[in-house]
Design an enzyme around this catalytic site. Sequence first.
Site, PDB file in Angstrom:
ATOM      1  N   GLU A 267      12.290  -5.305  99.050  1.00 37.14           N
ATOM      2  CA  GLU A 267      13.377  -6.068  98.411  1.00 37.14           C
ATOM      3  C   GLU A 267      14.625  -5.218  98.597  1.00 37.14           C
ATOM      4  O   GLU A 267      14.939  -4.350  97.786  1.00 37.14           O
ATOM      5  CB  GLU A 267      13.066  -6.278  96.923  1.00 37.14           C
ATOM      6  CG  GLU A 267      11.800  -7.075  96.671  1.00 37.14           C
ATOM      7  CD  GLU A 267      11.974  -8.585  96.874  1.00 37.14           C
ATOM      8  OE1 GLU A 267      13.121  -9.047  97.022  1.00 37.14           O
ATOM      9  OE2 GLU A 267      10.961  -9.299  96.897  1.00 37.14           O
ATOM     10  N   CYS A 301      21.824  -7.153  93.621  1.00 35.99           N
ATOM     11  CA  CYS A 301      21.478  -7.355  95.034  1.00 35.99           C
ATOM     12  C   CYS A 301      21.989  -8.722  95.484  1.00 35.99           C
ATOM     13  O   CYS A 301      22.275  -8.928  96.662  1.00 35.99           O
ATOM     14  CB  CYS A 301      19.976  -7.236  95.230  1.00 35.99           C
ATOM     15  SG  CYS A 301      19.064  -8.191  94.028  1.00 35.99           S
TER      16      CYS A 301
HETATM   17  P1  NAD Z   1      18.220   3.407  96.639  1.00 36.54           P
HETATM   18  O1  NAD Z   1      17.730   2.960  97.964  1.00 36.54           O
HETATM   19  O2  NAD Z   1      19.183   4.532  96.603  1.00 36.54           O
HETATM   20  O3  NAD Z   1      16.988   3.852  95.705  1.00 36.54           O
HETATM   21  C1  NAD Z   1      15.932   2.976  95.410  1.00 36.54           C
HETATM   22  C2  NAD Z   1      14.707   3.771  95.012  1.00 36.54           C
HETATM   23  O4  NAD Z   1      14.216   4.470  96.159  1.00 36.54           O
HETATM   24  C3  NAD Z   1      14.958   4.851  93.947  1.00 36.54           C
HETATM   25  O5  NAD Z   1      13.897   4.882  93.027  1.00 36.54           O
HETATM   26  C4  NAD Z   1      14.991   6.110  94.782  1.00 36.54           C
HETATM   27  O6  NAD Z   1      14.678   7.282  94.037  1.00 36.54           O
HETATM   28  C5  NAD Z   1      13.925   5.815  95.811  1.00 36.54           C
HETATM   29  N1  NAD Z   1      13.952   6.644  97.029  1.00 36.54           N
HETATM   30  C6  NAD Z   1      15.001   7.302  97.571  1.00 36.54           C
HETATM   31  N2  NAD Z   1      14.609   7.957  98.697  1.00 36.54           N
HETATM   32  C7  NAD Z   1      13.291   7.682  98.863  1.00 36.54           C
HETATM   33  C8  NAD Z   1      12.317   8.062  99.846  1.00 36.54           C
HETATM   34  N3  NAD Z   1      12.638   8.831 100.880  1.00 36.54           N
HETATM   35  N4  NAD Z   1      11.059   7.586  99.706  1.00 36.54           N
HETATM   36  C9  NAD Z   1      10.733   6.771  98.674  1.00 36.54           C
HETATM   37  N5  NAD Z   1      11.608   6.391  97.712  1.00 36.54           N
HETATM   38  C10 NAD Z   1      12.868   6.847  97.806  1.00 36.54           C
HETATM   39  O7  NAD Z   1      18.833   2.115  95.896  1.00 36.54           O
HETATM   40  P2  NAD Z   1      19.677   2.025  94.552  1.00 36.54           P
HETATM   41  O8  NAD Z   1      21.040   2.588  94.775  1.00 36.54           O
HETATM   42  O9  NAD Z   1      18.873   2.521  93.396  1.00 36.54           O
HETATM   43  O10 NAD Z   1      19.784   0.433  94.377  1.00 36.54           O
HETATM   44  C11 NAD Z   1      20.722  -0.357  95.025  1.00 36.54           C
HETATM   45  C12 NAD Z   1      20.121  -1.033  96.242  1.00 36.54           C
HETATM   46  O11 NAD Z   1      18.964  -1.777  95.881  1.00 36.54           O
HETATM   47  C13 NAD Z   1      21.070  -2.059  96.858  1.00 36.54           C
HETATM   48  O12 NAD Z   1      20.994  -1.974  98.248  1.00 36.54           O
HETATM   49  C14 NAD Z   1      20.529  -3.391  96.362  1.00 36.54           C
HETATM   50  O13 NAD Z   1      20.878  -4.490  97.165  1.00 36.54           O
HETATM   51  C15 NAD Z   1      19.064  -3.107  96.394  1.00 36.54           C
HETATM   52  N6  NAD Z   1      18.345  -4.035  95.523  1.00 36.54           N
HETATM   53  C16 NAD Z   1      17.662  -5.045  96.121  1.00 36.54           C
HETATM   54  C17 NAD Z   1      17.002  -5.974  95.343  1.00 36.54           C
HETATM   55  C18 NAD Z   1      16.268  -7.111  95.964  1.00 36.54           C
HETATM   56  O14 NAD Z   1      15.465  -7.732  95.264  1.00 36.54           O
HETATM   57  N7  NAD Z   1      16.480  -7.438  97.223  1.00 36.54           N
HETATM   58  C19 NAD Z   1      17.019  -5.863  93.937  1.00 36.54           C
HETATM   59  C20 NAD Z   1      17.736  -4.820  93.369  1.00 36.54           C
HETATM   60  C21 NAD Z   1      18.394  -3.904  94.184  1.00 36.54           C
END
Ligand code: NAD
Length: 510
Positions: A267, A301
């Site tokens: 997602e 998102c």
């Molecule tokens: P992010 O990608 O920075 O982090 C998301 C999660 O991934 C966090 O828990 C983070 O600690 C973890 N993470 C980071 N590096 C990782 C790795 N190497 N391996 C595994 N996990 C890792 O995102 P964010 O800033 O927390 O959230 C915003 C983003 O999320 C936006 O792009 C938004 O569009 C997206 N989002 C999408 C949806 C959807 O349903 N499509 C819903 C909510 C948010």
Amino acid sequence: MNVNEAKKLVMNGLDLHEINSGVYSGEWIAAEGRKTIESICPINGQALGSVTQGEDQDYEKVVAAAEKAYKEWSALPAPRRGEIVGEIGAELLKNKELLGMLITLEVGKTVSEGAGEIQEAIDIANFAVGLSRQLYGLTIASERPEHRLMEQWHPLGVIGVITSFNFPAAVWAWNALIAAVVGNITVWKPSSSALLTAVAVSRIANRVVERNGLPPIFLLACGSGRTIGDHLVNDKRVPLISFTGSTGVGRSVAEQTSARFGRSILELGGNNCAIVTAEADIDLALKGVAFGAMATAGQRCTSTRRVLIHRSIYDDFVKKLKDVYCRVNIGSPLDPSVIVGPLVDKNAVDNFTATIRQSEKQGGHVIQGGKVMKMNGCFVSPAMIEISKQKGIVLEETFAPILFIMKYDTMEEAVQIHNAVPQGLSSAIFSTDMRETEYFISHAGSDCGIVNVNTSTAGAEIGGAFGGEKETGGGRESGSDAWKYYARRQTVTVNYGNDIPLSQGVVFPV
Ligand code: NAD
């Protein structure tokens, strides 16, 4: 209410101490010797509390506990699992105001949006209760005499749930509660920007499980993406990773998970667009675009990031939208008159500024907002930027309230521009002309996972399957039949005759 008063309310109601264990393996792992992360309130930049970070040995303990719990939990009848999830929904309802307030303090949502997020978790709990009696498989007509052919769905086992900061409770609920009624155990790695909410929600869910004398089914492993996240993604004991976050991180999660033949639900980021046609109800379109672009300070998102306006109404619509932007109250989300709260942290403010600068270099013209506010905390004024061509930074998702505005002449052109971005999450059309709206929702129209007619790109209900195409990752969560992602399908053939007739008429005379 100010931050200190709100903090007291949350602290009293949820028993959050200054240092909270961030790891639950059936018991809360003691804080001693562990690193902690402070949760910083984006409203005033002050620390709210801190949470311990899991280390390698903690991760092992959590996954071992999850594997053990799976045997007992998966053996329970699904409707009994549903009853437990129903109790969790009831506890969330009791704590809705406090949990919502914690979300406000931790990620800066308005009080209404914070409470709305907990309501979403309650809604999915209710949905999951019903689902627990509807995990249907098919019976298929067999081509062989005296044979029965059918499909059944079994749980997968231990599921890793990695979540983003912007829906710190609801995304967990979408995954964990549905996964639980299917018979799975979840290990949750929340965003490091919303750890207190994760601890609070986990405590509530686990109290229900404990008082029912059941093994731990909702495990928690706070920690960085590079440690706990990386362990989960590469762990063969975890057949499914449900990842919500940015496209960049999601790509690497997908690659690593599929390299070990694990499954992933992705997602990822959106670049959502609303089309306002010449036949639009203008007042309705103004509300829909304003909500989509500015709610949650553009950190959904599904936030509206682009708007395409028909040339014949362009000047009038842009002027009216600008008026709406000018009237919007920006400030502490604890103030009920405020509808645009802060960005989550300083880094998000820097990204906002950098995107505006870059878009100006690429020919964009800021016609409203786009400034960092001179206030404590992470406040910006939502930006409206006119562009003549969709290119460069416009093709990327900036997680901030920036709306790119373009004009179009024909529906075909609008759809072409609409679809010409790498992401495919949410979309909207504002029109009272049925030919336009039907075209937009047809196969030739929006290429997104979610399409809205006369309502905003943001604000999905839990009943539908949620997710998007292209670089949004292709995953589906929440309602409809998204539960099947958390299950393995098994095709069963039963021969109740005295011979072994072969399919396709094959003869094997032994
Ligand atoms: P992010 O990608 O920075 O982090 C998301 C999660 O991934 C966090 O828990 C983070 O600690 C973890 N993470 C980071 N590096 C990782 C790795 N190497 N391996 C595994 N996990 C890792 O995102 P964010 O800033 O927390 O959230 C915003 C983003 O999320 C936006 O792009 C938004 O569009 C997206 N989002 C999408 C949806 C959807 O349903 N499509 C819903 C909510 C948010």
